[in-house]
Design an enzyme around this catalytic site. Structure first.
Site, mmCIF file in Angstrom:
data_model
loop_
_atom_site.group_PDB
_atom_site.id
_atom_site.type_symbol
_atom_site.label_atom_id
_atom_site.label_comp_id
_atom_site.label_asym_id
_atom_site.label_seq_id
_atom_site.Cartn_x
_atom_site.Cartn_y
_atom_site.Cartn_z
ATOM 1 C CG PHE A 171 54.986 34.952 43.200
ATOM 2 C CD1 PHE A 171 55.483 33.883 42.920
ATOM 3 C CD2 PHE A 171 54.127 35.685 42.879
ATOM 4 C CE1 PHE A 171 54.603 33.445 41.848
ATOM 5 C CE2 PHE A 171 54.132 35.392 41.663
ATOM 6 C CZ PHE A 171 54.574 34.040 41.161
ATOM 7 C CB CYS A 190 58.872 44.187 43.010
ATOM 8 S SG CYS A 190 59.961 43.615 43.347
HETATM 9 C C1 UDX Z 1 55.921 42.916 46.295
HETATM 10 C C2 UDX Z 1 54.695 42.004 45.821
HETATM 11 O O1 UDX Z 1 54.365 41.602 47.659
HETATM 12 C C3 UDX Z 1 55.502 40.832 46.565
HETATM 13 O O2 UDX Z 1 54.691 39.345 45.965
HETATM 14 C C4 UDX Z 1 56.794 40.689 44.626
HETATM 15 O O3 UDX Z 1 57.678 39.612 44.561
HETATM 16 C C5 UDX Z 1 57.744 42.051 45.253
HETATM 17 O O4 UDX Z 1 57.073 42.922 45.234
HETATM 18 P P1 UDX Z 1 57.386 44.565 47.877
HETATM 19 O O5 UDX Z 1 57.638 45.239 47.047
HETATM 20 O O6 UDX Z 1 58.660 43.860 48.753
HETATM 21 O O7 UDX Z 1 56.933 42.541 47.235
HETATM 22 O O8 UDX Z 1 56.288 44.846 49.016
HETATM 23 P P2 UDX Z 1 55.681 45.153 49.690
HETATM 24 O O9 UDX Z 1 55.220 44.375 50.656
HETATM 25 O O10 UDX Z 1 54.287 44.163 48.351
HETATM 26 O O11 UDX Z 1 54.755 46.698 49.394
HETATM 27 C C6 UDX Z 1 55.128 47.449 47.957
HETATM 28 C C7 UDX Z 1 54.384 48.987 48.646
HETATM 29 O O12 UDX Z 1 53.382 48.191 49.064
HETATM 30 C C8 UDX Z 1 54.749 49.311 50.099
HETATM 31 O O13 UDX Z 1 55.440 50.898 49.051
HETATM 32 C C9 UDX Z 1 54.059 49.540 50.736
HETATM 33 O O14 UDX Z 1 54.494 50.859 51.831
HETATM 34 C C10 UDX Z 1 53.140 49.321 49.702
HETATM 35 N N1 UDX Z 1 51.760 49.057 50.711
HETATM 36 C C11 UDX Z 1 51.456 48.240 50.631
HETATM 37 C C12 UDX Z 1 50.482 50.164 50.653
HETATM 38 O O15 UDX Z 1 50.857 51.094 50.881
HETATM 39 N N2 UDX Z 1 50.283 49.458 51.518
HETATM 40 C C13 UDX Z 1 49.166 47.650 50.854
HETATM 41 O O16 UDX Z 1 48.253 47.443 51.095
HETATM 42 C C14 UDX Z 1 50.214 47.034 51.419
#
Ligand code: UDX
Length: 438
Positions: A153, A264
């Protein structure tokens, strides 16, 4: 202390290898990419992940962590083998598991004693069962192995912290023997009271997809509320804050933006839709989330067009190429949708990202890459903030206004206050707060 082999030295594999070594295990990291192993053996790391170099170097110095390309020897020397290889989307969106099968085959051919095969990669439900069948087919050794699902995660940009201080550890296996070994591997977390979930393989595989898809749905939901706010005048940040005060909702992952990207959420939501289809189970929510997310990315151009109807011949500054801050990863980044749309309407772009330009150049080699934000802004007719890097949070707006041909600023991440930007004389458009300025 267990002898552990981690196959794959990407951000999951390398963080897992370094983290498990930090828990006191003896770990060998394996990769087929010799150039990556060479970097690691020379004391460097082949990816950008804050804090990771220090954990790797600390454990290499302590003699608990080493690296090799010799997967056979590494498996023979280990009791516990983590497979942390990539499972990218295939043609139709389903997960491409060829790398997983290759590791499982090597595992089967090197069963010189009882070993546990642990799937760390995100894989469709049922992969554990198929892995057991594949090992059985490739090894005459009966019952000298178990297969476990132990999904990760980790968030890019905070993967080290997420590994060393997880919300929970999920271990899927019906083998008592394997579960005892896994508790030993994660002993350092269990004694600290980190929640440890033991379940069957299928549940563990689905916990990963369900968690990621739910987070993607949550982000997409607040993005749609933001789009409504831009018409009716609400403030999505206030709405998200008040929603988050409900303990059942939580304020996390309620930040409206240009759509989610990364290695992811896009991959896992597509794969989950394929899993539903494969098993003939009707699903609407995840499919709609994927569609709405693409619309959100395209919506950035509509925001710009709302204040600059004719983009032909215009120069647009793009701040941020990575899919999120603190990473050099640009996989499925919203900018990969926005920039081609801008160019299609006759605009040219000049771009800057603190670390992700090299990764972005792989797909977009011919853009005008600048070395800092102000160079990217200079001479542009408008600027679009796509990634909320800290260095973009306190730009000198007097200088920005002088550098821009016209003071048009599209802030897709709500980094700046609409009223303040209006007072500074900008034509300011953001995500779900635009009307707060007027
Ligand atoms: C995600 C999951 O959070 C993690 O638990 C899993 O293991 C892998 O996938 P990650 O993809 O590295 O992690 O980044 P994350 O911080 O989750 O952001 C994913 C996307 O959502 C990014 O493009 C981010 O900009 C976007 N996001 C995130 C939003 O647009 N709004 C938010 O409030 C949070």
């Amino acid at each position: 202390m267990k002898k552990i082999c981690v196959v794959g030295t990407g951000y999951v594999g390398l963080v897992t290898a370094a983290g498990l070594a930090d828990f006191g295990n003896s770990v060998i990291g394996v990769d087929i990419d010799e150039s990556k192993i060479k970097i690691l053996q020379k004391g460097g790391i082949p990816i950008y992940e804050p804090g990771l170099l220090e954990v790797v170097q600390r454990n290499v110095r302590a003699g608990r962590l080493s690296f090799t390309t010799d997967i056979d020897q590494a498996i023979q020397d280990s009791k516990v083998i983590f497979s942390a290889v990539g499972t990218p989307p295939g043609e139709g969106g389903e997960a491409d598991l060829r790398a997983v099968w290759a590791v499982a085959t090597s595992f089967a051919k090197n069963l010189n004693n009882y070993k546990v095969f642990i799937n760390k990669s995100t894989v469709p439900v049922g992969t554990g069962k198929k892995t057991l069948e594949l090992i059985k087919k490739n090894s005459e050794k009966k019952d000298s192995y178990d297969v476990v699902s132990n999904p990760e995660f980790l968030r890019e940009g905070s993967a080290v912290g997420d590994f060393l201080n997880p919300d929970r550890v999920v271990v899927g296996s019906r083998s008592e023997k394997a579960q005892v070994i896994m508790k030993d591997v994660y002993h350092a977390l269990i004694i600290r009271g980190v929640p440890y979930v033991e379940t069957n393989i299928e549940s563990a595989e689905l916990i990963k997809y369900s968690s990621n898809a739910f987070l993607a749905v949550k982000i997409t939901f607040i993005n749609e509320i933001a789009n409504l706010c831009d018409i009716v005048g609400g403030d999505v940040s206030e709405i998200a804050k008040a929603m988050g005060l409900d303990g059942r909702i939580s304020p996390k992952f309620l930040h409206a933006g240009p759509g989610f990207g990364g290695s992811c959420f896009p991959k896992d939501t597509m794969a989950l839709v394929e899993i539903f289809k494969e098993h003939g189970v009707k699903s609407r929510v995840v499919e709609a989330t994927i569609e709405a997310n693409e619309y959100q990315k395209e919506g950035v151009v509509a925001k710009l067009r709302s204040v600059m109807p004719d983009l032909k011949g215009k120069t647009i500054a793009i701040l941020g190429l990575a899919f999120k801050p603190e990473t050099d990863d640009t996989r499925f980044s919203p900018t990969k949708v926005v920039i081609p749309l801008l160019e299609k309407e006759g605009a040219t772009v000049q771009v800057y990202d603190p670390v992700a330009s090299d990764d972005f150049k792989r797909d977009f080699p011919n853009l005008d890459y600048k070395n800092n934000a102000y160079d990217a802004i200079e001479g542009a007719d408008a600027m679009v903030l796509m990634t909320e890097w800290n260095e973009f949070r306190s730009l000198d707006m007097k200088r920005v206004k002088k550098l821009l041909k016209t003071p048009i600023f599209i802030d897709t991440r709500n980094t700046y206050d609409p009223r303040d930007m209006r007072d500074k004389g900008f034509t300011f458009v953001c995500t779900g707060r635009t009307k707060c300025a007027y």
